[in-house]
Design a protein around this motif. Structure first.
Motif, PDB file in Angstrom:
ATOM      1  N   ASP A 292       0.933  -1.050  -0.217  1.00  0.00           N
ATOM      2  CA  ASP A 292       0.165   0.125   0.052  1.00  0.00           C
ATOM      3  C   ASP A 292       0.620   1.129  -0.080  1.00  0.00           C
ATOM      4  O   ASP A 292       0.341   2.399  -0.383  1.00  0.00           O
ATOM      5  CB  ASP A 292      -0.925   0.131   1.398  1.00  0.00           C
ATOM      6  CG  ASP A 292      -2.082  -1.004   1.033  1.00  0.00           C
ATOM      7  OD1 ASP A 292      -2.167  -1.560   0.083  1.00  0.00           O
ATOM      8  OD2 ASP A 292      -2.590  -1.336   2.125  1.00  0.00           O
ATOM      9  N   ARG A 617      -8.640  11.022  -3.240  1.00  0.00           N
ATOM     10  CA  ARG A 617      -8.087   9.631  -3.015  1.00  0.00           C
ATOM     11  C   ARG A 617      -9.252   8.513  -3.197  1.00  0.00           C
ATOM     12  O   ARG A 617      -9.924   8.079  -2.308  1.00  0.00           O
ATOM     13  CB  ARG A 617      -7.503   9.515  -1.593  1.00  0.00           C
ATOM     14  CG  ARG A 617      -6.399  10.447  -1.492  1.00  0.00           C
ATOM     15  CD  ARG A 617      -5.587  10.238  -0.032  1.00  0.00           C
ATOM     16  NE  ARG A 617      -5.147   8.772  -0.013  1.00  0.00           N
ATOM     17  CZ  ARG A 617      -3.910   8.232  -0.333  1.00  0.00           C
ATOM     18  NH1 ARG A 617      -3.271   9.052  -1.090  1.00  0.00           N
ATOM     19  NH2 ARG A 617      -3.720   7.044  -0.282  1.00  0.00           N
ATOM     20  N   PRO A 619     -11.328   5.033  -4.130  1.00  0.00           N
ATOM     21  CA  PRO A 619     -10.998   3.556  -3.902  1.00  0.00           C
ATOM     22  C   PRO A 619     -10.676   2.971  -5.309  1.00  0.00           C
ATOM     23  O   PRO A 619     -10.992   1.854  -5.150  1.00  0.00           O
ATOM     24  CB  PRO A 619     -12.097   3.362  -2.926  1.00  0.00           C
ATOM     25  CG  PRO A 619     -13.590   3.933  -3.449  1.00  0.00           C
ATOM     26  CD  PRO A 619     -12.802   5.446  -3.933  1.00  0.00           C
ATOM     27  N   TYR A 620     -10.616   3.436  -6.158  1.00  0.00           N
ATOM     28  CA  TYR A 620     -10.258   3.020  -7.378  1.00  0.00           C
ATOM     29  C   TYR A 620      -9.096   3.442  -8.240  1.00  0.00           C
ATOM     30  O   TYR A 620      -8.610   4.776  -7.886  1.00  0.00           O
ATOM     31  CB  TYR A 620     -11.745   2.769  -8.388  1.00  0.00           C
ATOM     32  CG  TYR A 620     -12.106   4.309  -8.625  1.00  0.00           C
ATOM     33  CD1 TYR A 620     -11.677   5.090  -9.839  1.00  0.00           C
ATOM     34  CD2 TYR A 620     -13.034   5.054  -7.766  1.00  0.00           C
ATOM     35  CE1 TYR A 620     -12.064   6.222 -10.098  1.00  0.00           C
ATOM     36  CE2 TYR A 620     -13.491   6.233  -8.209  1.00  0.00           C
ATOM     37  CZ  TYR A 620     -12.772   6.835  -9.376  1.00  0.00           C
ATOM     38  OH  TYR A 620     -13.501   8.079  -9.559  1.00  0.00           O
ATOM     39  N   ARG A 664     -11.802  -1.455  -8.729  1.00  0.00           N
ATOM     40  CA  ARG A 664     -11.454  -1.226  -7.209  1.00  0.00           C
ATOM     41  C   ARG A 664     -10.129  -1.633  -6.686  1.00  0.00           C
ATOM     42  O   ARG A 664      -9.611  -2.589  -7.185  1.00  0.00           O
ATOM     43  CB  ARG A 664     -12.754  -2.029  -6.621  1.00  0.00           C
ATOM     44  CG  ARG A 664     -12.792  -1.884  -5.134  1.00  0.00           C
ATOM     45  CD  ARG A 664     -14.078  -2.649  -4.552  1.00  0.00           C
ATOM     46  NE  ARG A 664     -15.179  -2.191  -5.168  1.00  0.00           N
ATOM     47  CZ  ARG A 664     -15.884  -2.618  -5.883  1.00  0.00           C
ATOM     48  NH1 ARG A 664     -15.546  -3.722  -6.513  1.00  0.00           N
ATOM     49  NH2 ARG A 664     -17.275  -2.275  -6.403  1.00  0.00           N
TER      50      ARG A 664
END
Length: 823
Positions: A292, A617, A619-620, A664
């Protein structure tokens, strides 16, 4: 894991720093030891300036290496020479020995003719950093020799007007780059005529870096330079320095535009080298947490992983290894392909070196040091790791280089700016994030470890790419194969035409110039006349000065032909970054998620070559979808392999981004697809393509329903493996496959150069088709995935979302090709 010799020495101690937890079992795929090389000394030439020789001896060079003596003798005798030896082998010594000696010898005579035409030297490097480093070394050498009558300076785009005036009037050695020649020195050659009239030597450093389109541009700049020198009565000798490369004399001759017999190659390296250990490293299986930190850092990494066995991203793995080496106080360089990647690795490593941070399964520094036999030391602070890339201010780069030399900085994450000859010795290790593109680049980067005769460790961390996967399973393709010859084509009319315009603007072109530029006749010049770029008067062609632009503005040496699209934050007006015009439709279309320095933005508008973004930001992530059509313009050559026929020739590629997908995070599952209305882009270039009889596919077990996916997968894998054959990157080339093409009327797979006119890559693939297909088949067959993955047949740049793909079908098709390949 394969070991070739018994482990021993400091390189193994450094390697043990990395082999924590399960890494030795899971990550270390192959270990190769490169034996040391003994020194072979030469002698100082009788003609060499005695003060300069004393200066070299005062700096510890009692005698030159044999290759330095040989190259210097060729240059002094007036023969062009190319010195192709390893990193750190002292390739600058022959150039400075000849240049300084020539300048001082002329001054000692006192003759007016020598004063009026005193010898000068022009040094050219691919980067400003290398030129600055070479100037620093030359000035230190002259100071050690007590030589004050040889004046040297750098002149480039950052140089002020006063400094340029001084260089024009007084400098004996000018260090610059091809870009400055193209845009400033050659167009204003009358102001530089003192330098050109006395030009004795032209030094072309790191000439292996000039490949593809840029190589063609630089070759034509050098021919323009030699043409102007000839105009002023000079006949300079070229001294070219290269990494160890295939066919160095041929490359040098093509750069200079001279017969290959006019260039003397010097390839026997007399410098000593310590034993080097090269490790091939595969990132471990991903745990879904660590990556991440670098999400979106690289296009390839955002789709890292396979349905069967997802692995950590290359950037995250290199950052971990770098932080482990820094904790053990090993001085390290980490090479990465992109500027953003360098920043990501440095930032990730600094994060892991923060107080209190400890990776799961990592050993304490004290324990590692004790096992390695070194003194235990507390973990270093965050300020010992930095990034190094283009775009930094010159003083920032010089400071980073000096801190790394002094040991104040333990690690740099760098682009290939430090692959070239900037003098940084004493490194313990080099990390390489993904295959660097060529064996030439690999060995240049490996050579940074353990310079000056010391041992060193290099670790190639594989990316999720078909070529990297192939090399992990076939290390002999790295260690048992020779280095590549540099590929570029100065005759590409898309590159040649603007340089002919620039040359005509410098001096009128005549029929005498045709051969210098590789022209069989004046047809291309007459075409430029018809287009209004040139004018013909008698036997000469002139630049058309009625045009609003300058002839130099018609081209960019770095290979770009499109505009650069700025990415502007809508709220503040700040420029976040830039995107090459050729990629802008796919990267900054309206609705795209743009990632920069770890931050994400949504594109709200893309028009008039400007992209407006807002910080978000989501989520995809987004991925563009495109349509592409290829039209055959002409066949240059073809060869039949039974039911398969190979062709090479000119094509026209028409492409358009038609929409994009939202996927996603973190698994990149499809959320939805959205249409776009963007214009078509047309590219005329060179391609290699093969056709196969439909009946042969059916006989091999590929029915009509599987044919599109089989050809598509074979195309992707072929593109991924072409860099093994040609000196290119997968981003330099494109492809298209179809079960029935409108021009061939057969199932067809195209692979083409991504530059107008071509760059020589497709032609290299055509010439080595058997080796190319065999490597592609092996990469697909040896990949352990079930249905296809980024390590074999998926592509990070596919405009159709990697659909349809048939890994099984690709293997059958490639086997069919090999079954009919010539032995």
């Amino acid at each position: 894991m394969t070991r070739t010799v018994e482990e021993r020495g400091t390189a193994e101690a450094t390697l043990r720093v990395l082999l924590t937890g399960d890494r030795e079992r899971d990550c270390l795929v192959h270990l190769q030891h490169v034996p040391p090389r003994p020194a072979v000394h030469g002698t100082w030439p009788a003609w060499a300036d005695p003060d300069l020789v004393a200066g070299y001896r005062g700096r510890g060079v009692e005698l030159p290496w044999q290759h330095q003596t040989e190259a210097a003798e060729h240059a002094w005798s007036g023969r062009h020479v190319v010195l192709a030896t390893a990193t750190g082998s002292g390739k600058s010594l022959p150039a400075w020995l000849a240049a300084v000696t020539a300048t001082r010898s002329a001054r000692r005579t006192g003759r007016l003719s020598d004063v009026a035409r005193r010898p000068t030297t022009l040094y050219l490097s691919p980067t400003k950093a290398l030129a600055a480093d070479q100037l620093h070394g030359l000035q230190e050498l002259l100071a050690a020799a007590g030589i004050r009558d040889v004046r040297a300076t750098t002149v480039d785009g950052d140089t002020g007007l006063d400094e340029r005036d001084w260089a024009r009037a007084h400098a004996d050695v000018v260090l610059s780059n091809p870009d400055f020649l193209h845009f400033s020195l050659l167009p204003n050659h009358r102001r530089w005529q003192r330098l050109l009239r006395g030009l004795r030597f032209v030094v072309v450093d790191e000439c292996h870096a000039y490949r593809g389109v840029m190589g063609a541009h630089v070759a034509l700049v050098l021919r323009r330079l030699l043409r102007l020198a000839d105009h002023y009565g000079a006949q300079p000798t070229a001294i070219l320095a290269s990494a160890t490369t295939g066919d160095p004399a041929g490359t040098a001759a093509r750069l200079l535009g001279v017969p290959v017999d006019d260039v003397a190659p010097v390839t026997a390296d007399g410098s000593p080298a310590g034993r080097r250990t090269v490790a091939l490293w595969q990132p471990p299986l991903a745990d879904g947490v660590e990556d991440d930190l670098v999400e979106g850092g690289e296009d390839e990494d955002t789709i890292a992983g396979t349905p069967d066995a997802p692995r950590r991203s290359t950037l995250a793995e290199v950052a971990d290894l770098l932080s482990d080496l820094v904790r053990a106080r090993r001085r390290t360089l980490a090479f990465v392909r992109s500027r953003l990647g360098a920043e990501v690795i440095a930032d990730h490593a600094r994060h892991r070196l923060s107080p209190g941070w400890r990776a799961a399964g990592s050993r304490d520094t004290d324990t590692a040091d004790a096992e390695d036999g070194t003194d235990a030391a507390p973990a270093p602070g965050r300020d010992v790791v930095a990034a190094y890339r283009g775009g930094y201010l010159p003083e920032e780069r010089r400071e980073l280089e000096q801190r790394l030399r002094s040991g104040d900085l333990l690690a740099l994450a760098s682009t290939n700016a430090l692959e070239l000859g900037v003098d940084i010795a004493g490194l313990d290790a080099v990390l390489i994030a993904g295959w660097p593109g060529t064996r030439v680049s690999l060995w240049q980067q490996v050579g940074r470890a353990g310079r000056a005769g010391a041992e060193g460790l290099a670790v190639l961390v594989a990316s999720d790419d078909p070529l990297d996967s192939y090399l992990l399973r076939h290390p002999e393709a790295i260690f048992d194969a020779g280095v590549e010859a540099t590929a570029f084509d100065p005759g590409n009319p898309y590159v040649l035409a603007p340089h002919l315009c620039a040359a005509a603007g410098e001096l009128p072109l005549t029929e005498r110039d045709l051969g210098r530029f590789g022209l069989p006749d004046g047809a291309l010049l007459d075409e430029l006349v018809a287009r209004g770029l040139l004018r013909r008067r008698g036997v000469c062609w002139y630049w058309n000065y009625d045009r609003p632009e300058t002839p130099q503005s018609l081209t960019d040496l770095r290979g770009g032909t499109d505009v650069v699209v700025p990415v502007v934050e809508e709220e503040t007006g700040a420029v976040v970054g830039t995107v090459d015009g050729g990629r802008a439709d796919a990267v900054v279309h309206e609705g795209a998620i743009y990632t920069h320095q770890g931050r994400t933005y949504r594109v709200t508008s893309y028009r008039d070559d400007v992209a407006l973004v807002v910080a978000e930001r989501p989520p995809y992530r987004t991925r563009a979808r495109s349509e592409r059509n290829v039209r055959v313009l002409g066949v240059k050559d073809s060869v039949a392999w039974g039911p398969v026929t190979w062709h090479v020739g000119a094509i026209e590629v028409t492409s358009r981004v038609v929409g994009y997908d939202r996927r996603r995070l973190p698994g990149l599952d499809l959320i939805g697809s959205y249409p776009l209305d963007l214009p078509e882009r047309v590219l005329r270039t060179t391609a290699v393509w093969w056709t196969v009889e439909a009946e042969a596919l059916v006989d091999a077990g590929i029915g009509p329903g599987e044919t599109p996916g089989a050809l598509h997968a074979a195309e992707h894998a072929s593109i991924g493996l072409l860099p093994l054959i040609a000196t290119c990157d997968r981003w330099d080339i494109g492809g298209l496959s179809t079960a029935l093409h409108a021009d061939t009327f057969m199932p067809t797979v195209f692979v083409y150069d991504g530059y107008p006119g071509g760059a020589g890559f497709a032609e290299r693939g055509y010439a080595a088709a058997t080796s190319w297909v065999r490597a592609t088949r092996d990469a697909v067959a040896s990949c352990p995935c079930r249905d296809g993955c980024p390590s074999c047949v998926q592509s990070p740049k596919c405009g159709n979302g990697n659909n349809p793909l048939s890994k099984r079908g690709a293997g059958v098709v490639l086997d069919l090709l090999l079954a009919h390949a010539p032995r």
